[in-house]
Every structure is written in structure tokens, then in C-alpha cells.
Design a protein around this motif. Structure first.
Motif, mmCIF file in Angstrom:
data_model
loop_
_atom_site.group_PDB
_atom_site.id
_atom_site.type_symbol
_atom_site.label_atom_id
_atom_site.label_comp_id
_atom_site.label_asym_id
_atom_site.label_seq_id
_atom_site.Cartn_x
_atom_site.Cartn_y
_atom_site.Cartn_z
ATOM 1 N N LYS A 132 17.493 13.420 8.508
ATOM 2 C CA LYS A 132 16.742 12.639 7.539
ATOM 3 C C LYS A 132 16.100 11.474 8.260
ATOM 4 C CE LYS A 132 16.682 9.854 3.567
ATOM 5 N NZ LYS A 132 15.444 9.420 4.223
ATOM 6 N N ILE A 184 18.168 13.148 0.645
ATOM 7 C CA ILE A 184 19.520 13.501 1.116
ATOM 8 C C ILE A 184 19.999 14.734 0.347
ATOM 9 C CG2 ILE A 184 21.946 12.752 1.227
ATOM 10 C CD1 ILE A 184 20.907 9.884 1.723
ATOM 11 N N VAL A 223 21.182 10.886 9.968
ATOM 12 C CA VAL A 223 20.481 10.054 8.985
ATOM 13 C C VAL A 223 20.007 8.765 9.661
ATOM 14 C CG1 VAL A 223 20.623 9.079 6.678
ATOM 15 C CG2 VAL A 223 22.177 10.898 7.308
ATOM 16 N N PRO A 266 19.415 4.693 6.659
ATOM 17 C CA PRO A 266 19.352 5.004 5.226
ATOM 18 C C PRO A 266 19.295 3.777 4.325
ATOM 19 C CG PRO A 266 21.569 5.395 6.077
ATOM 20 C CD PRO A 266 20.684 5.120 7.259
#
Ligand code: ADP
Length: 245
Positions: A85, A157, A170, A173
Motif C-alpha cells: 500500500k 487496505i 504499508v 498509513p
């Protein structure tokens, strides 16, 4: 046993060593925070794991069968179960939250599914379960473009979780989130890490504290320190190159 084992990896860009003899391991269902000053090599390190950047030397070994990720394409690595991500959420803005999650499930079934796949009751139940995991159950009918920044991040997500990765990477975030959104993001990631490995690149120390996980500090392309947050943040070298600035 490690899920991912990176050993002695180096990468140079035009003679500049961005990653220098870096070694790193993560196990199943482990949460790890990766921190370090700008230019420490965090992004390049993630790029190596996902196959975007190829190291000049070293090994990247994956899974029970100890496969080398270095011989795989980016698409193959994603199919192995490594999801990433990026900081900026990329959701389909003109589609509903429901449609976004359904599309992510569809992708998981492979390219032919685009032509032949019809959602089954199980798939619809899975969409509902994912929406609940990311706290968007009451937003399923809304267009993704109408969501807040935090909600879009959660949706992305959720779209990654739809593909059931074994390792989720990630990038920052918590950036741009309100304190309550940050808190909720913590819960989503902590929950996700119960059944898969999660690596979080983040600068926000309070956010990392709430993740309550082992921390790896990168500096000049190598691991400078590793351990609990209290351990690494009391290390004079970490204070010198990162925290003291
Ligand atoms: P971080 O994510 O920790 O800020 P990066 O991985 O982005 O660090 O960068 C590490 C170093 O490698 C930096 O000095 C950066 O300028 C350099 N670098 C990264 N990618 C490239 C590239 N494609 N070409 C040249 N230098 C790069």
C-alpha cells in the motif's frame, strides 16, 4: 522460521549505495515498523521486496519453500502473496465502496474472472466482512470519491486484504489523518497482523507505539538498530541520526 528473509542485499544508483549489505527477517503474523531518516533507504527496501528494484547482490528468500524472489517478476511476487500500500490511496473514485471491494476480490480470482466471474453469496458476505474490518460497513453504498482521506486509506487496505496477502507492506498509513483516524488505522493493522505479516513504514512515533511491535531502524541503507520501540529510541546512534534532528 521466517516468512521473508533478506540477507546481505545492496543496491547502487549511479555509484551511490542506497542499500548497503542490508539483512532483515520477518515471521508469519508478525507486525514490524520500519523507521529512519529521509534517504535511509526505506522505499528502496520495499521496492526490492516487491521486485520493483533488483539488488546488485544479496538474497531475498520467501516462504516455506524458500523461494528466491529475485527470479520473479513484480506480478509473480504479488501472486505469491505480497501486497503493498503506497502512501497515496488509489481507489476507484467513481465506484462505490462495495464495488471497489468486489473488484479487489475479483482480481484475486485471476485475469479470466474479469470476463466470467459473477459474485456468489460467499463473495458478498466476504465484502461485508471486509467492510466491517475497515469500519466502512455504513459506507458501502457511497462513492469512494466522497470518502474522507482516512476512509479512502482504509478502503485501500481492505482492497489489499481482499487478496489475502501473507505479507502486507504499508507506507506511512497515518500521514494526513486525524488522531481518531490514526487510532482506527492502528486497530485495522493490528487486526490484519493477527493472520499475516505486516511491515509499516512510518515516522509518527506515537502511532508506532500503539502498534506495539518490533522496530527496525534504517540508516544509510543498513539496519542501524532493531528491537522494541523503547530499545531503539534509547540507542544513542538512533538519537543521533534520527530522533535528535
Ligand atoms: P527513504 O524512503 O528512506 O526516504 P529512499 O529509499 O527513497 O529513502 O532513498 C534512499 C537513497 O537512494 C536516497 O539517497 C535517494 O536519493 C536514493 N535513490 C532512491 N531511488 C533512486 C533512484 N531511482 N535513482 C537515484 N537515486 C535514488
Amino acid at each position: 522460521m521466517s516468512l521473508l528473509e533478506v540477507s546481505g542485499v545492496s543496491v547502487s544508483f549511479d555509484g551511490f549505495k542506497a542499500i548497503n549489505n542490508l539483512s532483515f527477517q520477518i515471521g508469519d503474523a508478525e507486525m514490524r515498523a520500519v523507521i529512519g531518516p529521509n534517504g535511509a533507504g526505506k522505499t528502496t527496501f520495499m521496492d526490492i521486496i516487491t521486485g520493483k528494484t533488483r539488488p546488485d547482490e544479496g538474497r531475498v528468500i520467501w516462504g516455506e519453500k524458500s523461494k528466491s524472489l529475485l527470479s520473479m517478476s513484480e506480478a509473480q511476487i504479488a501472486r505469491e502473496g505480497i501486497g503493498r500500500k503506497f502512501q497515496k490511496p488509489t481507489v476507484f473514485e467513481d465506484q462505490t465502496v462495495h464495488a471497489n471491494l468486489l473488484m479487489a476480490l475479483k482480481n484475486e480470482r485471476g485475469p479470466l474472472s474479469v470476463l466470467f466471474w459473477k459474485p456468489k453469496p460467499d463473495d458478498l458476505a466476504r465484502v461485508e466482512a471486509l467492510a466491517s474490518e475497515i469500519a466502512l460497513s455504513d459506507q458501502l453504498a457511497r462513492k469512494a470519491g466522497e470518502l474522507s482521506h482516512g476512509q479512502k486509506q482504509w478502503l485501500e487496505i481492505g482492497m489489499l486484504l481482499a487478496q489475502d496477502p501473507k505479507l502486507l507492506l504499508v507506507d506511512e498509513p497515518a500521514a494526513g489523518m486525524t488522531p481518531s483516524e490514526r487510532e482506527h488505522t492502528t486497530s485495522i493493522l493490528v487486526e490484519a497482523a493477527k493472520t499475516r505479516a505486516v511491515v509499516v513504514v512510518e515516522h509518527d512515533m506515537e502511532f508506532i507505539r500503539r502498534l506495539n511491535c518490533r522496530v527496525t531502524v534504517l540508516h544509510e541503507g543498513s539496519v542501524l538498530a532493531e528491537g522494541s520501540l523503547d530499545h531503539v529510541t534509547s540507542d544513542p546512534r538512533v538519537i543521533d541520526v534520527y530522533l535528535g534532528r
